[in-house]
Write a protein that holds these residues in place. Structure first.
Motif, mmCIF file in Angstrom:
data_model
loop_
_atom_site.group_PDB
_atom_site.id
_atom_site.type_symbol
_atom_site.label_atom_id
_atom_site.label_comp_id
_atom_site.label_asym_id
_atom_site.label_seq_id
_atom_site.Cartn_x
_atom_site.Cartn_y
_atom_site.Cartn_z
ATOM 1 N N SER A 145 0.829 -1.206 0.000
ATOM 2 C CA SER A 145 0.000 0.000 0.000
ATOM 3 C C SER A 145 0.866 1.261 0.000
ATOM 4 O O SER A 145 0.579 2.233 -0.706
ATOM 5 N N THR A 189 1.166 4.154 -2.883
ATOM 6 C CA THR A 189 0.975 5.573 -2.585
ATOM 7 C C THR A 189 2.095 6.414 -3.188
ATOM 8 O O THR A 189 1.858 7.487 -3.755
ATOM 9 N N LYS A 232 -5.317 3.385 -5.724
ATOM 10 C CA LYS A 232 -4.481 2.781 -4.682
ATOM 11 C C LYS A 232 -4.793 1.302 -4.552
ATOM 12 O O LYS A 232 -3.892 0.469 -4.407
ATOM 13 N N THR A 250 -2.026 -1.522 -5.364
ATOM 14 C CA THR A 250 -1.715 -2.387 -4.226
ATOM 15 C C THR A 250 -1.941 -3.841 -4.612
ATOM 16 O O THR A 250 -1.112 -4.718 -4.355
#
Length: 227
Positions: free
Chosen positions: A166, A170, A196, A200
């Motif tokens: 994650s 970002t 995101k 991810t």
């Protein structure tokens, strides 16, 4: 570490009738020299972390601005020697160069995902659709995206770096998403939670999406025809 895009875990076979992929976005192949330099950055970061030289917040902390820009100029002038320059560089400088090169692609093909392909990635429903879209990318784009994902896996496994999929997503989204030349579009897409989740999950299920790492590089095309 869970994921909010559970359908990505499902495999439905290779039924291409479930997704409409425009062949147009093949024209977004990135510049060969950019690809060679990007691959050199990714390989050097991966090797450094594997050698125990990772650092906390590795992908977040910028390098020395004057220093990394000088190195960037040198490797763009001499792309075949990029690894020689980068092996001597501070790892944060190499990360900054990598992110700048990813942003430079936005002026070439819209993004590593290409202008036309971006919305399709954004709306992919499961791992099967992501896999099909990845293999529709121009070859250089596909190799770099694969190696970038593999690098993030190495960084996330490194205790010193303290990065999660994650956190990697970002950091990388502003450098990867297509902007169509509009900085406001980057901010809009960066703020979109779907992006995101997308990146991810692309990191977390990369084996299903990409398969094994290629034994060839952007400087030595495989000759494998695009699907």
């Amino acid at each position: 570490m869970g994921t909010t895009m559970c359908p990505c875990r499902k495999r439905k076979g290779d039924d291409t009738s479930q997704i409409s992929v425009s062949m147009e976005y093949k024209k977004g192949d990135m510049d060969p020299n950019t690809a060679i330099c990007l691959e050199a950055c990714i390989d050097c970061i991966t090797d450094a972390v594997k050698a125990g030289n990772g650092e906390e917040g590795l992908l977040r902390i910028p390098g020395n601005n004057l220093q990394w820009r000088a190195i960037l100029r040198e490797i763009l002038l001499n792309p075949t020697r990029a690894k020689d320059y980068l092996k001597e560089a501070d790892i944060h400088d190499t990360c900054s160069i990598m992110k700048q090169l990813l942003r430079d692609i936005q002026g070439q093909s819209g993004s590593i995902l290409t202008n036309d392909g971006y919305n399709m990635f954004e709306n992919a429903k499961d791992v099967n659709e992501l896999r099909l879209l990845v293999f529709k990318l121009p070859e250089r784009n596909r190799i770099i995206l694969h190696k970038l994902s593999a690098m993030c896996r190495v960084v996330c496994a490194d205790k010193k770096s303290r990065m999660t999929p994650s956190a990697c997503a970002t950091v990388l989204i502003p450098n990867i998403v297509s902007s169509n030349g509009n900085p406001e579009e980057v901010l809009k897409r960066y703020a979109n939670p779907k992006n995101k989740v997308l990146f991810t999950n692309m990191l977390e299920v990369q084996d299903e999406i990409f398969g094994p790492l290629p034994e060839y590089s952007t400087s030595r095309p495989s000759g494998t025809p695009d699907l």
